[in-house]
Design a protein around this motif. Structure first.
Motif, PDB file in Angstrom:
ATOM      1  N   PRO A  43      -0.104 -11.403 -12.089  1.00 41.00           N
ATOM      2  CA  PRO A  43      -1.389 -11.349 -11.391  1.00 41.00           C
ATOM      3  C   PRO A  43      -2.132 -12.676 -11.399  1.00 41.00           C
ATOM      4  O   PRO A  43      -3.055 -12.869 -10.610  1.00 41.00           O
ATOM      5  CB  PRO A  43      -2.182 -10.287 -12.161  1.00 41.00           C
TER       6      PRO A  43
ATOM      7  N   ASP B  77       4.166  -2.804  -6.865  1.00 37.73           N
ATOM      8  CA  ASP B  77       4.533  -3.129  -8.247  1.00 37.73           C
ATOM      9  C   ASP B  77       5.888  -3.819  -8.361  1.00 37.73           C
ATOM     10  O   ASP B  77       6.166  -4.469  -9.366  1.00 37.73           O
ATOM     11  CB  ASP B  77       4.580  -1.839  -9.089  1.00 37.73           C
TER      12      ASP B  77
ATOM     13  N   PHE C 298      -0.546   0.331  -5.175  1.00 36.62           N
ATOM     14  CA  PHE C 298      -0.195  -1.007  -5.651  1.00 36.62           C
ATOM     15  C   PHE C 298       1.268  -1.323  -5.374  1.00 36.62           C
ATOM     16  O   PHE C 298       2.139  -0.454  -5.493  1.00 36.62           O
ATOM     17  CB  PHE C 298      -0.459  -1.128  -7.158  1.00 36.62           C
TER      18      PHE C 298
ATOM     19  N   GLU D 143      -5.854   3.349  -3.516  1.00 39.30           N
ATOM     20  CA  GLU D 143      -5.019   2.152  -3.534  1.00 39.30           C
ATOM     21  C   GLU D 143      -3.573   2.507  -3.843  1.00 39.30           C
ATOM     22  O   GLU D 143      -3.303   3.361  -4.688  1.00 39.30           O
ATOM     23  CB  GLU D 143      -5.517   1.159  -4.593  1.00 39.30           C
TER      24      GLU D 143
ATOM     25  N   ASN E 184      -1.339  -5.323  -7.817  1.00 33.30           N
ATOM     26  CA  ASN E 184      -2.290  -4.839  -8.817  1.00 33.30           C
ATOM     27  C   ASN E 184      -3.047  -6.031  -9.397  1.00 33.30           C
ATOM     28  O   ASN E 184      -2.839  -6.457 -10.528  1.00 33.30           O
ATOM     29  CB  ASN E 184      -1.559  -4.067  -9.918  1.00 33.30           C
TER      30      ASN E 184
END
Ligand SMILES: N[C@@H](CCC(=O)N[C@@H](CS)C(=O)NCC(=O)O)C(=O)O
Length: 120
Positions: free
Chosen positions: A114, A36, A34, A32, A11
Motif C-alpha cells: 500500500p 487483493d 478490494f 468496496e 486496499n
C-alpha cells in the motif's frame, strides 16, 4: 432504493481516497471491493470493466465509471456539491486539488504494498 455505489480499488488510500471523502460528504453509503491479488486485477481488466485498464473504478447508476476526476465530477453534480456560492465552490475545489496532488506525485498503492508509489 438505489444500490450503493461499489468502489473497486486496492486496499489503500491513493486515488480512491478523495472519492471516498466526497461520497462521505454527500452522505452516500458505499461498498468496496478490494483488489487483493494480481488475479483480482486481471479479472477486472479481462471482463471489460476498466475502460483504461486502471482503477479507481466506481459502479454507480448502472455505469462503471473510471478516471478519478470524472468520478468526482459525477458525484459532485449528482449530489449538488459544486456549491451555490463562491465559498461553497471553494470547498468542493479541495477534492480535485487533493487528487491533482496525488496524480502529480503519482501516488497510488499497489497489490501487496500500500505504500508503493506507482501508476500513471
Ligand atoms: N488518470 C487515472 C490514473 C489511474 C491510475 O494510474 N491508476 C493506477 C492505480 S492508482 C492503476 O490502475 N495502475 C495499474 C496500471 O496502470 O496498470 C485516474 O485518475 O484514475
Amino acid at each position: 432504493m438505489a444500490a450503493k455505489p461499489m468502489l473497486h480499488y486496492f486496499n489503500g488510500r491513493g486515488r480512491m481516497e478523495p472519492i471516498r471523502w466526497l461520497l462521505a460528504a454527500a452522505g452516500v453509503e458505499f461498498e468496496e471491493t478490494f483488489i487483493d491479488t494480481p488475479e483480482d486485477f486481471e479479472k477486472l481488466k479481462n471482463d471489460g470493466s476498466l475502460m483504461f485498464q486502471q482503477v479507481p473504478m466506481v459502479e454507480i447508476d448502472g455505469m462503471k465509471l473510471v478516471q478519478s476526476r470524472a468520478i468526482l465530477n459525477y458525484i459532485a453534480a449528482k449530489h449538488n456539491l459544486y456549491g451555490k456560492d463562491t465559498k461553497e465552490r471553494a470547498l468542493y475545489g479541495i477534492f480535485p486539488a487533493v487528487l491533482s496532488r496525488i496524480n502529480r506525485n503519482n501516488l497510488g498503492p499497489s497489490l501487496g504494498d500500500p505504500d508503493r508509489v506507482g501508476g500513471s
